[in-house]
Write a protein that holds these residues in place. Structure first.
Motif, PDB file in Angstrom:
ATOM      1  N   VAL A 213       0.867  -1.056   0.052  1.00  0.00           N
ATOM      2  CA  VAL A 213      -0.206   0.080  -0.116  1.00  0.00           C
ATOM      3  C   VAL A 213       0.870   1.306   0.008  1.00  0.00           C
ATOM      4  CG1 VAL A 213      -1.625   1.214   1.358  1.00  0.00           C
ATOM      5  CG2 VAL A 213      -1.992  -1.298   1.008  1.00  0.00           C
ATOM      6  N   LEU A 214       1.956   1.267   0.911  1.00  0.00           N
ATOM      7  CA  LEU A 214       2.824   2.258   0.794  1.00  0.00           C
ATOM      8  C   LEU A 214       3.513   2.504  -0.463  1.00  0.00           C
ATOM      9  CD1 LEU A 214       4.911   2.251   4.049  1.00  0.00           C
ATOM     10  CD2 LEU A 214       3.910   3.984   3.290  1.00  0.00           C
ATOM     11  N   ALA A 215       3.983   1.598  -1.170  1.00  0.00           N
ATOM     12  CA  ALA A 215       4.731   1.846  -2.521  1.00  0.00           C
ATOM     13  C   ALA A 215       3.606   2.475  -3.397  1.00  0.00           C
ATOM     14  CB  ALA A 215       5.105   0.440  -3.008  1.00  0.00           C
ATOM     15  N   ALA A 216       2.152   1.634  -3.280  1.00  0.00           N
ATOM     16  CA  ALA A 216       1.394   2.417  -4.398  1.00  0.00           C
ATOM     17  C   ALA A 216       1.074   3.519  -4.188  1.00  0.00           C
ATOM     18  CB  ALA A 216       0.051   1.461  -4.213  1.00  0.00           C
ATOM     19  N   ASN A 217       1.193   4.063  -2.984  1.00  0.00           N
ATOM     20  CA  ASN A 217       0.616   5.604  -2.498  1.00  0.00           C
ATOM     21  C   ASN A 217       1.744   6.457  -2.839  1.00  0.00           C
ATOM     22  OD1 ASN A 217      -1.861   4.708  -1.776  1.00  0.00           O
ATOM     23  ND2 ASN A 217      -1.315   5.005   0.272  1.00  0.00           N
ATOM     24  N   SER A 218       3.098   6.020  -2.677  1.00  0.00           N
ATOM     25  CA  SER A 218       4.146   7.107  -2.950  1.00  0.00           C
ATOM     26  C   SER A 218       4.450   6.990  -4.541  1.00  0.00           C
ATOM     27  CB  SER A 218       5.222   6.516  -2.230  1.00  0.00           C
ATOM     28  OG  SER A 218       5.933   5.351  -2.675  1.00  0.00           O
ATOM     29  N   VAL A 219       3.786   8.090  -5.205  1.00  0.00           N
ATOM     30  CA  VAL A 219       4.223   8.033  -6.843  1.00  0.00           C
ATOM     31  C   VAL A 219       5.424   8.779  -6.998  1.00  0.00           C
ATOM     32  CG1 VAL A 219       3.274   8.956  -8.775  1.00  0.00           C
ATOM     33  CG2 VAL A 219       1.798   8.310  -6.926  1.00  0.00           C
ATOM     34  N   LYS A 220       6.363   7.886  -7.562  1.00  0.00           N
ATOM     35  CA  LYS A 220       7.736   8.680  -7.586  1.00  0.00           C
ATOM     36  C   LYS A 220       7.570   9.448  -8.675  1.00  0.00           C
ATOM     37  CE  LYS A 220      12.312   6.887  -8.946  1.00  0.00           C
ATOM     38  NZ  LYS A 220      12.187   7.323 -10.127  1.00  0.00           N
ATOM     39  N   LYS A 221       8.231  10.760  -8.599  1.00  0.00           N
ATOM     40  CA  LYS A 221       8.466  12.011  -9.321  1.00  0.00           C
ATOM     41  C   LYS A 221       9.451  12.017 -10.192  1.00  0.00           C
ATOM     42  CE  LYS A 221       4.076  13.753  -8.645  1.00  0.00           C
ATOM     43  NZ  LYS A 221       3.343  14.115  -9.640  1.00  0.00           N
ATOM     44  N   ALA A 222       9.504  12.166 -11.729  1.00  0.00           N
ATOM     45  CA  ALA A 222      10.767  12.249 -12.138  1.00  0.00           C
ATOM     46  C   ALA A 222      11.536  13.669 -11.885  1.00  0.00           C
ATOM     47  CB  ALA A 222      10.330  12.463 -13.679  1.00  0.00           C
ATOM     48  N   MET A 223      12.946  13.609 -12.129  1.00  0.00           N
ATOM     49  CA  MET A 223      13.510  14.940 -12.069  1.00  0.00           C
ATOM     50  C   MET A 223      13.317  15.686 -13.534  1.00  0.00           C
ATOM     51  SD  MET A 223      17.555  15.778 -11.860  1.00  0.00           S
ATOM     52  CE  MET A 223      18.099  15.151 -13.450  1.00  0.00           C
ATOM     53  N   ILE A 224      12.851  16.776 -13.366  1.00  0.00           N
ATOM     54  CA  ILE A 224      12.413  17.756 -14.247  1.00  0.00           C
ATOM     55  C   ILE A 224      13.872  18.667 -14.604  1.00  0.00           C
ATOM     56  CG2 ILE A 224      10.944  19.518 -15.479  1.00  0.00           C
ATOM     57  CD1 ILE A 224       9.420  16.785 -14.630  1.00  0.00           C
ATOM     58  N   LEU A 225      14.316  18.123 -16.077  1.00  0.00           N
ATOM     59  CA  LEU A 225      15.344  18.973 -16.384  1.00  0.00           C
ATOM     60  C   LEU A 225      15.194  19.781 -17.705  1.00  0.00           C
ATOM     61  CD1 LEU A 225      18.830  18.616 -16.223  1.00  0.00           C
ATOM     62  CD2 LEU A 225      18.627  17.119 -17.735  1.00  0.00           C
ATOM     63  N   THR A 226      15.309  20.972 -17.495  1.00  0.00           N
ATOM     64  CA  THR A 226      15.014  22.171 -18.580  1.00  0.00           C
ATOM     65  C   THR A 226      16.121  22.524 -19.091  1.00  0.00           C
ATOM     66  OG1 THR A 226      12.876  22.649 -17.452  1.00  0.00           O
ATOM     67  CG2 THR A 226      13.622  24.286 -18.917  1.00  0.00           C
ATOM     68  N   ILE A 227      16.157  22.527 -20.426  1.00  0.00           N
ATOM     69  CA  ILE A 227      17.419  23.139 -21.423  1.00  0.00           C
ATOM     70  C   ILE A 227      16.967  24.499 -21.826  1.00  0.00           C
ATOM     71  CG2 ILE A 227      18.928  22.749 -23.093  1.00  0.00           C
ATOM     72  CD1 ILE A 227      18.773  20.184 -20.920  1.00  0.00           C
ATOM     73  N   ALA A 228      17.685  25.449 -21.192  1.00  0.00           N
ATOM     74  CA  ALA A 228      17.199  27.066 -21.666  1.00  0.00           C
ATOM     75  C   ALA A 228      18.504  27.721 -22.064  1.00  0.00           C
ATOM     76  CB  ALA A 228      16.474  27.530 -20.683  1.00  0.00           C
ATOM     77  N   SER A 229      18.412  28.884 -22.695  1.00  0.00           N
ATOM     78  CA  SER A 229      19.614  29.693 -22.800  1.00  0.00           C
ATOM     79  C   SER A 229      19.269  31.215 -22.997  1.00  0.00           C
ATOM     80  CB  SER A 229      20.094  29.448 -24.271  1.00  0.00           C
ATOM     81  OG  SER A 229      19.067  29.516 -25.336  1.00  0.00           O
ATOM     82  N   GLY A 230      18.252  31.595 -23.161  1.00  0.00           N
ATOM     83  CA  GLY A 230      17.913  32.944 -23.751  1.00  0.00           C
ATOM     84  C   GLY A 230      18.145  33.400 -24.997  1.00  0.00           C
ATOM     85  N   LYS A 231      19.493  33.181 -25.505  1.00  0.00           N
ATOM     86  CA  LYS A 231      19.654  33.374 -26.876  1.00  0.00           C
ATOM     87  C   LYS A 231      19.269  31.968 -27.851  1.00  0.00           C
ATOM     88  CE  LYS A 231      23.325  35.161 -30.174  1.00  0.00           C
ATOM     89  NZ  LYS A 231      23.095  34.109 -31.007  1.00  0.00           N
ATOM     90  N   GLY A 232      18.996  32.181 -29.049  1.00  0.00           N
ATOM     91  CA  GLY A 232      18.542  31.308 -29.910  1.00  0.00           C
ATOM     92  C   GLY A 232      19.889  30.697 -30.640  1.00  0.00           C
ATOM     93  N   GLY A 233      19.535  29.700 -31.078  1.00  0.00           N
ATOM     94  CA  GLY A 233      20.538  28.806 -31.887  1.00  0.00           C
ATOM     95  C   GLY A 233      21.967  28.342 -31.343  1.00  0.00           C
ATOM     96  N   VAL A 234      21.783  28.187 -29.991  1.00  0.00           N
ATOM     97  CA  VAL A 234      23.030  27.904 -29.211  1.00  0.00           C
ATOM     98  C   VAL A 234      23.242  26.464 -29.128  1.00  0.00           C
ATOM     99  CG1 VAL A 234      23.173  30.096 -27.956  1.00  0.00           C
ATOM    100  CG2 VAL A 234      21.995  28.246 -27.064  1.00  0.00           C
ATOM    101  N   GLY A 235      22.350  25.619 -29.644  1.00  0.00           N
ATOM    102  CA  GLY A 235      22.528  24.229 -29.393  1.00  0.00           C
ATOM    103  C   GLY A 235      21.321  23.382 -28.188  1.00  0.00           C
ATOM    104  N   LYS A 236      20.658  24.186 -27.937  1.00  0.00           N
ATOM    105  CA  LYS A 236      19.413  23.538 -26.938  1.00  0.00           C
ATOM    106  C   LYS A 236      18.743  22.402 -27.504  1.00  0.00           C
ATOM    107  CE  LYS A 236      16.975  27.227 -26.843  1.00  0.00           C
ATOM    108  NZ  LYS A 236      17.867  28.292 -27.604  1.00  0.00           N
ATOM    109  N   THR A 237      18.186  22.144 -28.563  1.00  0.00           N
ATOM    110  CA  THR A 237      17.458  21.246 -29.172  1.00  0.00           C
ATOM    111  C   THR A 237      18.332  20.036 -29.299  1.00  0.00           C
ATOM    112  OG1 THR A 237      15.962  22.868 -29.985  1.00  0.00           O
ATOM    113  CG2 THR A 237      15.940  20.550 -30.961  1.00  0.00           C
ATOM    114  N   ASN A 238      19.581  20.100 -29.883  1.00  0.00           N
ATOM    115  CA  ASN A 238      20.497  19.045 -30.014  1.00  0.00           C
ATOM    116  C   ASN A 238      20.950  18.651 -28.835  1.00  0.00           C
ATOM    117  OD1 ASN A 238      21.926  18.317 -32.814  1.00  0.00           O
ATOM    118  ND2 ASN A 238      21.118  20.513 -32.949  1.00  0.00           N
ATOM    119  N   ILE A 239      21.131  19.298 -27.640  1.00  0.00           N
ATOM    120  CA  ILE A 239      21.677  18.914 -26.468  1.00  0.00           C
ATOM    121  C   ILE A 239      20.290  18.002 -25.699  1.00  0.00           C
ATOM    122  CG2 ILE A 239      22.056  19.878 -24.243  1.00  0.00           C
ATOM    123  CD1 ILE A 239      23.842  21.966 -25.581  1.00  0.00           C
TER     124      ILE A 239
END
Ligand SMILES: Nc1ncnc2c1ncn2[C@@H]1O[C@H](COP(=O)(O)OP(=O)(O)OP(=O)(O)O)[C@@H](O)[C@H]1O
Ligand SMILES: [Mg+2]
Length: 282
Positions: free
Chosen positions: A11-37
Motif C-alpha cells: 500500500v505504501l509503495a502504491a501511494n508513494s508516486v515517484k516523481k521524475a527529475m525535471i531537467l529543463t534546457i534553456a539559454s535566452g539566446k537562440g541557435g546555441v544548441g538547446k534542441t541538440n543537447i
C-alpha cells in the motif's frame, strides 16, 4: 516478514508516486544548441540507465522531431484537443527514450483556455510519474513560457556559447529565475567552445558574476567543443550520439549525463511539476 507488513508495504509503495527529475534546457539566446543537447543528452541519460521523456516545449518553433529524425503524425496539440491520449502521441527514440513532439506557432500561451491548461497539467503530471527524468527543450528568449518551465524544474541547464550575446542572455535568464526565487539547481553547459580552457573561462566569468551579484551558485555542467559531427548529424537528421558515438560531443554529453544522473532526484517532489508550470504561465 508477516503477511500484514507485506500488504502495508504494498500500500505504501502504491501511494508513494515517484516523481521524475525535471531537467529543463534553456539559454535566452537562440541557435546555441538547446534542441541538440536536449535530444542527445536524453539518449545519454537512457544509456546511463534512466527512463527518459523529452518534451518539446518550444511552442514558437518546435523542431525536436527533426533533430531526432522522427516523423510525428501526432503531437501535443492532438493531446490538448483530446483527439489522442498522451501515450498515443509518444514516439520511441531509442530504448529508454520517448519523445512528446510539440507544435509551432502558439507563443501566446497566456490566451489558452482553462480546458487546454488542464490538459497540459495532466500531461506533465503523467510524464513525471512514468519516467525517471523529463527533459524539457525550451524556446529562445526569456519569455513567460520559458521562465515557467525553468521555475518548475529541479535542474535547469543553461546553454551558453563564446558569443558575448549568449553569455549576457544566460546571465539575464539566471537573474530572472533568481528574482522569481527559483529553488532548483542551475548549471552552465558551454557549447561551441574552441577548446576546454575557453569553455572553463566562460564558466568562471558567468559563475563569478552570479555569485557576486545574484548570490547564486551556478554549477558547471560541462564544455562541448565546436564539432563538425554535430552539423553533419543535423543534416542527416540523426542524433550525433547515435550517428557518431566517438565524436567529441558524444563523449562530453556522456560525461554530463553521468554527472546529472548522480544528482538526487526531485528537489521539489511535493508539488506536481505541471502545477508549478501552470502557476507560472498564468
Ligand atoms: N557543438 C556544436 N558544434 C557545431 N555546431 C553546433 C554545435 N551545437 C549546435 N550546433 C549547430 O547549431 C545549430 C542550432 O542548434 P539547435 O537547433 O540545437 O539550437 P537551439 O538553441 O535549439 O536553437 P533555437 O533557439 O532556434 O531553438 C545546429 O543546427 C548545429 O548546426
Ligand atoms: Mg531549439
Amino acid at each position: 516478514m508477516s503477511q500484514g507488513s507485506v500488504q502495508e508495504l504494498a500500500v505504501l509503495a502504491a501511494n508513494s508516486v515517484k516523481k521524475a527529475m525535471i531537467l529543463t534546457i534553456a539559454s535566452g539566446k537562440g541557435g546555441v544548441g538547446k534542441t541538440n543537447i536536449a535530444a542527445n543528452l536524453s539518449i545519454c541519460l537512457a544509456a546511463a540507465g534512466k527512463r527518459v521523456a523529452i518534451l518539446d516545449a518550444d511552442f514558437g518553433l518546435a523542431n525536436l522531431d527533426i533533430v531526432l529524425g522522427i516523423n510525428s503524425k501526432y503531437n501535443l496539440s492532438h493531446f490538448i484537443k483530446g483527439v489522442k491520449k498522451l501515450d498515443e502521441i509518444s514516439q520511441p527514440v531509442c530504448e529508454g527514450v520517448d519523445v512528446y513532439c510539440g507544435f509551432s506557432g502558439v507563443e501566446h500561451l497566456a490566451h489558452i483556455t482553462d480546458f487546454t491548461r488542464e490538459r497540459i497539467v495532466a500531461a506533465l503530471d503523467t510524464l513525471a510519474e512514468n519516467y525517471d527524468i523529463v527533459v524539457v527543450d525550451t524556446a529562445a528568449g526569456i519569455g513567460k513560457t520559458v521562465l515557467a518551465f525553468c521555475m518548475a524544474s529541479d535542474h535547469t541547464i543553461l546553454v551558453g556559447t563564446p558569443d558575448p550575446a549568449a553569455i549576457t542572455d544566460v546571465y539575464t535568464l539566471l537573474k530572472a529565475m533568481t528574482i522569481n526565487k527559483y529553488k532548483g539547481r542551475s548549471s552552465l553547459l558551454v557549447n561551441m567552445a574552441q577548446d576546454i580552457n575557453q569553455g572553463k573561462k566562460i564558466y568562471r566569468q558567468i559563475a563569478s558574476a552570479a555569485a557576486q551579484f545574484l548570490d547564486v551558485t551556478l554549477n558547471m555542467a560541462g564544455v562541448m567543443l565546436r564539432d563538425d559531427y554535430v552539423v553533419t548529424s543535423v543534416r542527416k537528421r540523426e542524433p550525433v550520439v547515435l550517428a557518431y558515438p566517438k565524436s567529441p560531443t558524444a563523449k562530453s554529453l556522456m560525461g554530463v549525463a553521468a554527472r546529472i544522473s548522480r544528482v538526487p532526484l526531485s528537489a521539489s517532489a511535493d508539488e506536481g511539476f505541471f502545477k508549478k508550470v501552470v502557476n507560472w504561465f498564468f
